[in-house]
Design a protein around this motif. Structure first.
Motif, PDB file in Angstrom:
ATOM      1  N   LEU A  12      -9.764 -10.644   3.079  1.00  0.00           N
ATOM      2  CA  LEU A  12      -8.661 -11.588   2.852  1.00  0.00           C
ATOM      3  C   LEU A  12      -7.874 -11.708   4.152  1.00  0.00           C
ATOM      4  O   LEU A  12      -7.235 -10.764   4.576  1.00  0.00           O
ATOM      5  N   ASN A  13      -7.933 -12.842   4.806  1.00  0.00           N
ATOM      6  CA  ASN A  13      -7.220 -12.908   6.086  1.00  0.00           C
ATOM      7  C   ASN A  13      -5.976 -13.787   6.088  1.00  0.00           C
ATOM      8  O   ASN A  13      -5.221 -13.783   7.062  1.00  0.00           O
ATOM      9  N   ALA A  14      -5.736 -14.542   5.029  1.00  0.00           N
ATOM     10  CA  ALA A  14      -4.471 -15.266   4.941  1.00  0.00           C
ATOM     11  C   ALA A  14      -4.097 -15.502   3.494  1.00  0.00           C
ATOM     12  O   ALA A  14      -4.959 -15.770   2.636  1.00  0.00           O
ATOM     13  N   PHE A  15      -2.796 -15.364   3.217  1.00  0.00           N
ATOM     14  CA  PHE A  15      -2.262 -15.674   1.898  1.00  0.00           C
ATOM     15  C   PHE A  15      -0.869 -16.240   2.123  1.00  0.00           C
ATOM     16  O   PHE A  15       0.104 -15.507   2.289  1.00  0.00           O
ATOM     17  N   GLU A  16      -0.800 -17.567   2.178  1.00  0.00           N
ATOM     18  CA  GLU A  16       0.429 -18.271   2.523  1.00  0.00           C
ATOM     19  C   GLU A  16       0.980 -18.969   1.281  1.00  0.00           C
ATOM     20  O   GLU A  16       0.219 -19.511   0.466  1.00  0.00           O
ATOM     21  N   LEU A  17       2.293 -18.983   1.170  1.00  0.00           N
ATOM     22  CA  LEU A  17       2.951 -19.634   0.035  1.00  0.00           C
ATOM     23  C   LEU A  17       3.645 -20.915   0.508  1.00  0.00           C
ATOM     24  O   LEU A  17       4.299 -20.929   1.553  1.00  0.00           O
ATOM     25  N   ILE A  18       3.491 -21.988  -0.261  1.00  0.00           N
ATOM     26  CA  ILE A  18       4.102 -23.277   0.101  1.00  0.00           C
ATOM     27  C   ILE A  18       4.696 -23.904  -1.161  1.00  0.00           C
ATOM     28  O   ILE A  18       4.027 -23.971  -2.190  1.00  0.00           O
ATOM     29  N   PRO A  19       5.946 -24.370  -1.090  1.00  0.00           N
ATOM     30  CA  PRO A  19       6.546 -25.003  -2.267  1.00  0.00           C
ATOM     31  C   PRO A  19       6.202 -26.501  -2.327  1.00  0.00           C
ATOM     32  O   PRO A  19       5.939 -27.125  -1.303  1.00  0.00           O
ATOM     33  N   GLN A  20       6.264 -27.043  -3.536  1.00  0.00           N
ATOM     34  CA  GLN A  20       5.967 -28.462  -3.774  1.00  0.00           C
ATOM     35  C   GLN A  20       6.769 -29.392  -2.865  1.00  0.00           C
ATOM     36  O   GLN A  20       6.258 -30.402  -2.380  1.00  0.00           O
ATOM     37  N   ILE A  21       8.021 -29.025  -2.590  1.00  0.00           N
ATOM     38  CA  ILE A  21       8.869 -29.908  -1.786  1.00  0.00           C
ATOM     39  C   ILE A  21       8.276 -30.150  -0.390  1.00  0.00           C
ATOM     40  O   ILE A  21       8.439 -31.229   0.194  1.00  0.00           O
ATOM     41  N   GLY A  22       7.527 -29.169   0.104  1.00  0.00           N
ATOM     42  CA  GLY A  22       6.888 -29.329   1.410  1.00  0.00           C
ATOM     43  C   GLY A  22       5.829 -30.425   1.373  1.00  0.00           C
ATOM     44  O   GLY A  22       5.677 -31.197   2.324  1.00  0.00           O
ATOM     45  N   LEU A  23       5.110 -30.490   0.253  1.00  0.00           N
ATOM     46  CA  LEU A  23       4.114 -31.564   0.094  1.00  0.00           C
ATOM     47  C   LEU A  23       4.809 -32.917   0.011  1.00  0.00           C
ATOM     48  O   LEU A  23       4.397 -33.884   0.655  1.00  0.00           O
ATOM     49  N   GLU A  24       5.878 -32.970  -0.787  1.00  0.00           N
ATOM     50  CA  GLU A  24       6.649 -34.221  -0.906  1.00  0.00           C
ATOM     51  C   GLU A  24       7.105 -34.703   0.464  1.00  0.00           C
ATOM     52  O   GLU A  24       6.942 -35.872   0.806  1.00  0.00           O
ATOM     53  N   PHE A  25       7.704 -33.795   1.243  1.00  0.00           N
ATOM     54  CA  PHE A  25       8.200 -34.167   2.579  1.00  0.00           C
ATOM     55  C   PHE A  25       7.059 -34.753   3.419  1.00  0.00           C
ATOM     56  O   PHE A  25       7.199 -35.797   4.042  1.00  0.00           O
ATOM     57  N   GLN A  26       5.941 -34.068   3.436  1.00  0.00           N
ATOM     58  CA  GLN A  26       4.854 -34.468   4.338  1.00  0.00           C
ATOM     59  C   GLN A  26       4.213 -35.783   3.898  1.00  0.00           C
ATOM     60  O   GLN A  26       3.847 -36.618   4.729  1.00  0.00           O
ATOM     61  N   LEU A  27       4.103 -35.988   2.571  1.00  0.00           N
ATOM     62  CA  LEU A  27       3.545 -37.258   2.095  1.00  0.00           C
ATOM     63  C   LEU A  27       4.532 -38.396   2.390  1.00  0.00           C
ATOM     64  O   LEU A  27       4.142 -39.466   2.854  1.00  0.00           O
ATOM     65  N   ARG A  28       5.811 -38.137   2.128  1.00  0.00           N
ATOM     66  CA  ARG A  28       6.826 -39.169   2.351  1.00  0.00           C
ATOM     67  C   ARG A  28       6.852 -39.655   3.803  1.00  0.00           C
ATOM     68  O   ARG A  28       7.062 -40.829   4.073  1.00  0.00           O
ATOM     69  N   HIS A  29       6.635 -38.715   4.729  1.00  0.00           N
ATOM     70  CA  HIS A  29       6.737 -39.086   6.143  1.00  0.00           C
ATOM     71  C   HIS A  29       5.371 -39.333   6.782  1.00  0.00           C
ATOM     72  O   HIS A  29       5.237 -39.306   8.007  1.00  0.00           O
ATOM     73  N   GLY A  30       4.371 -39.528   5.931  1.00  0.00           N
ATOM     74  CA  GLY A  30       3.047 -39.898   6.450  1.00  0.00           C
ATOM     75  C   GLY A  30       2.428 -38.869   7.366  1.00  0.00           C
ATOM     76  O   GLY A  30       1.725 -39.195   8.323  1.00  0.00           O
ATOM     77  N   MET A  31       2.688 -37.570   7.073  1.00  0.00           N
ATOM     78  CA  MET A  31       2.187 -36.535   7.962  1.00  0.00           C
ATOM     79  C   MET A  31       0.796 -36.018   7.561  1.00  0.00           C
ATOM     80  O   MET A  31       0.207 -35.197   8.268  1.00  0.00           O
ATOM     81  N   LEU A  32       0.295 -36.462   6.423  1.00  0.00           N
ATOM     82  CA  LEU A  32      -1.022 -36.015   5.951  1.00  0.00           C
ATOM     83  C   LEU A  32      -1.876 -37.251   5.681  1.00  0.00           C
ATOM     84  O   LEU A  32      -1.393 -38.220   5.089  1.00  0.00           O
ATOM     85  N   ASP A  33      -3.147 -37.217   6.099  1.00  0.00           N
ATOM     86  CA  ASP A  33      -4.002 -38.379   5.834  1.00  0.00           C
ATOM     87  C   ASP A  33      -4.451 -38.430   4.376  1.00  0.00           C
ATOM     88  O   ASP A  33      -4.896 -39.466   3.893  1.00  0.00           O
TER      89      ASP A  33
END
Lengths: 471, 471
Positions: B251-272
């Protein structure tokens, strides 16, 4: 002006109470006799403080009165760090600091006091479905404080690191009696200098560790263990690299053993059966961790690949716990079996892993030039570049004459070879009193000066384990 | 008596030659402007010594003349350790120390000078079929010396450790110009105090690292990467424990990300494209290393088990390098995406892993009591207990007014929560000048005294990075 022995005894009794002070020579004996029976200085007293405040009071007094203090755990150290050098020191046994203060498998941490016996730490973790992966031959008596102060290694350093890497934080009483409270359980903490790693491995010269937060890990489902025939240390090195490539972090042990070790153990009836597949000049003991839900067979498949590449000539995989135990017994008896063959000259050294074959070849040849008939018995943690480079006397020769004639000369050429290869003259066992002069000869003088400056800064009166490590 | 600026400039030119000394304000700018634009003190000069002897001469001169020296790598630090505090210091850029001196995959070690850019160290290892497993967002400009001096972490600490654990030895110039030669390549070396770990993480206050021996590892065959839906940080914690049990060291990574981070990135066109399987309050980005000759599927099988136990609600496994990259981009843009939502209050903190859910719950509630409408964006290295506990301003509010009103108060309650949970107020980024006062408030005073004693012992004139860390 130093206190007389009776002033010391009375001072100690005032602080700790009579029951915690031992001055009777016979009763002190167990604290003075160390495993190698090389160090014979007496102690002014042995004390067994009951808790941290008592230890703090003791050190305040010792610091004011310039009384040398030697912290002692299980008295299993091999370089004399835990026994007197001057003869006027007080040995402080941490044996009463024997509590597991907390254990939290979810956080992956166990808080153990420094007097906890290593094996009891293992058991405490296992009772919670976890493991503390530091195994030593002396684990039945070694205590956590000594294990940490000597930065002990053992057979699982490859996967889990040595004592330093397994320690998250320490609590320690300093020379002036103040308590350093560094018992954190954090994997990341960048708030200042790394005091934990300074106290770990300091052999009690900078502070007395009273407790530590130790990393614990989920218990593996199983292990896969094999004893593998290789024709040379070079082949073992190539095999080690292949195993790392294919097994990554699951590879938890890679130990090298020469044929002569098998001969010794069979000759002296130390094994109930031969654990090897067939005779071979060298064996590698390889172990892999198998986690829950994983298919077995990783080691077997990696060894099949090694066989196809002609890196190994034969192998036996442990099919039962009994077979696994026998393989490990074979490895763990390597030191003991030498004592049945007369005198030995021993070196606990390390080199960069790629240099292990050169170390063994050059060191064996150099020793043979000095002492014809000497029998090299190099074995140990090949995966860490750490070889216990021992030599048994020629068969049938006189042990005392052998040691008198060759001990120093063989040390000299082996250390010379080690240093030429960029290695260390003390991989695991430390400096203590045994290697003080050696350290002065071989260590970077700037490093020695830095060490002395730190020692003076943290223990200005020089009361903590005086004369050890830095002389 | 301190030198005037022109005396400093002329002294530097005498020692290093004109070409290595920058005093022009515009040319110094790149060395003075740091990522957060929080620190604005000028420098007396910037120098770019060509090699170790020149650096030694520089420090001898600075020590004699009491000139403050700030070592600087890629100038990517986030706490101002690498830029001036007093305004009279000389910045020493290590940029010309950019050589990989040696690389030995058999020994598992690379010797890199401190000016080597982290990404170039990666490339040098990869060219030999190995990896140096320390990845940071700033790796395109961060240099090895700064990475080590700040004991940087990153996304793979779980399996490989932070910078300290990845460093075998260092070479460093001390305050008086002497060279500490500690470049060993040994996994075990118990010959004295752990000076390496003291210099690593010291933020250039004890010596200037000029080169280091770094651990390198066999390149994995492949990675298995998944973005997993969990309902809460509690569920993520239980999932993490299951993953550790089943995957161990793989196991080399276990990162936590909240939903709001996805919202931010989609809203600002940061993810294809949306990298997640379906909407979820929390995501865990999990990655496993697959070594050569191992069957794929370990992560999938572990996740199926988690699904059966109802620890996860949905998951998507990366089926291509593009999908894996998108998942990591999602994670790595977590900091940047906040800047598009106005002002943020940031905390780089850690707690014992089991306390991460409490940290997030209690910290979010406390911040909301202070600043109604504040948006918690906690994310990061859950497997290390290290959360970048950031807060975005309420949508549409005025950034400056928000910071003026709430910055300090939110810091206070978050650090209070962290300390209550046994955590650290600087998990990764260090102290520098940003957290000097905070450190004084929260650190064990005995630890602070030990640090000061060590600083004085090794840098009696206080010329190395003056005022940083210890004030």
């Amino acid at each position: 002006m130093s206190l007389s022995q009776s002033e010391i005894a009375s001072g100690l009794s005032t602080i700790l109470g009579h029951d915690a002070v031992i001055t009777d020579a016979q009763k002190m004996d167990a604290y003075l006799k160390e495993p190698r029976k090389r160090f014979h200085a007496p102690a002014a007293a042995v004390v067994t403080p009951p808790d941290v405040p008592a230890l703090q009071a003791l050190l305040r007094w010792a610091n004011e009165n310039r009384v040398g203090i030697i912290p002692q755990g299980g008295n299993t150290g091999l370089v004399g760090a835990q026994v007197p050098l001057l003869g006027s020191e007080v040995i402080v046994s941490l044996a009463r600091f024997d509590r597991i203060r907390a254990i939290d498998t979810a956080a992956g941490v166990m808080t153990a006091e420094s007097g906890v016996i290593l094996e009891n730490a293992h058991k405490a973790a296992e009772a919670q479905g976890a493991m503390f992966p530091l195994w030593l031959a002396s684990q039945g008596s070694a205590r956590i404080g000594g294990v940490l102060s000597s930065n002990a290694g053992g057979v699982n350093v490859l996967a889990y690191g040595n004592a330093r890497e397994l320690t998250m934080g320490v609590e320690a009483v300093l020379a002036d009696g103040r308590l350093y409270q560094g018992l954190n359980a954090l994997k990341k903490d960048n708030t200042g200098y790394d005091l934990k790693d300074l106290l770990v491995g300091a052999e009690g010269t900078l502070g007395i560790i009273t407790a530590a937060t130790l990393k614990i890990f989920p218990l593996p489902e199983d292990h896969e263990t094999a004893l593998v025939n290789v024709t040379s240390p070079d082949a073992a090195l190539t095999l080690f690299q292949l195993m790392r490539q294919r097994l990554g972090g699951r590879l938890n042990a890679f130990e090298l053993i020469p044929q002569i070790g098998l001969e010794f153990q069979l000759r002296h009836g130390m094994l109930d059966a031969d654990p090897t597949a067939s005779p071979s000049p060298w064996y590698a003991l390889i172990e892999v961790t198998r986690m829950a839900g994983t298919e077995p067979g990783a080691l077997q498949s990696a060894l099949e690949n090694a066989f196809e590449r002609e890196l190994i000539t034969d192998a036996t995989l442990a099919e039962s716990l009994a077979e696994r135990t026998r393989m490990w017994t074979f490895r763990e008896q390597m030191s003991e079996c030498q004592s049945k063959e007369g005198a030995s000259i021993k070196h606990d050294v390390s080199v960069p892993i790629a240099a292990v074959p050169a170390l063994i070849a050059e060191g064996s040849a150099a020793a043979a030039r000095i002492a014809p008939g000497i029998r090299p018995v190099p074995f140990g943690h090949m995966g860490d570049g750490n070889i216990h480079f021992n030599f048994s006397q020629p068969a049938g020769s006189d042990p005392k004459a052998f040691m008198a004639q060759y001990d120093e000369a063989v040390h000299e050429v082996i250390y010379e070879t080690v240093l030429k290869l960029g290695g260390s003259v003390s991989a695991e066992h430390g400096i203590g009193q045994l290697k003080v002069d050696l350290l002065k000869q071989v260590k970077d003088p700037v490093a020695l000066d830095m060490m002395r400056a730190i020692k003076t800064a943290l223990d200005p009166n020089g009361i903590l384990n005086p004369g050890k490590m830095l002389g």
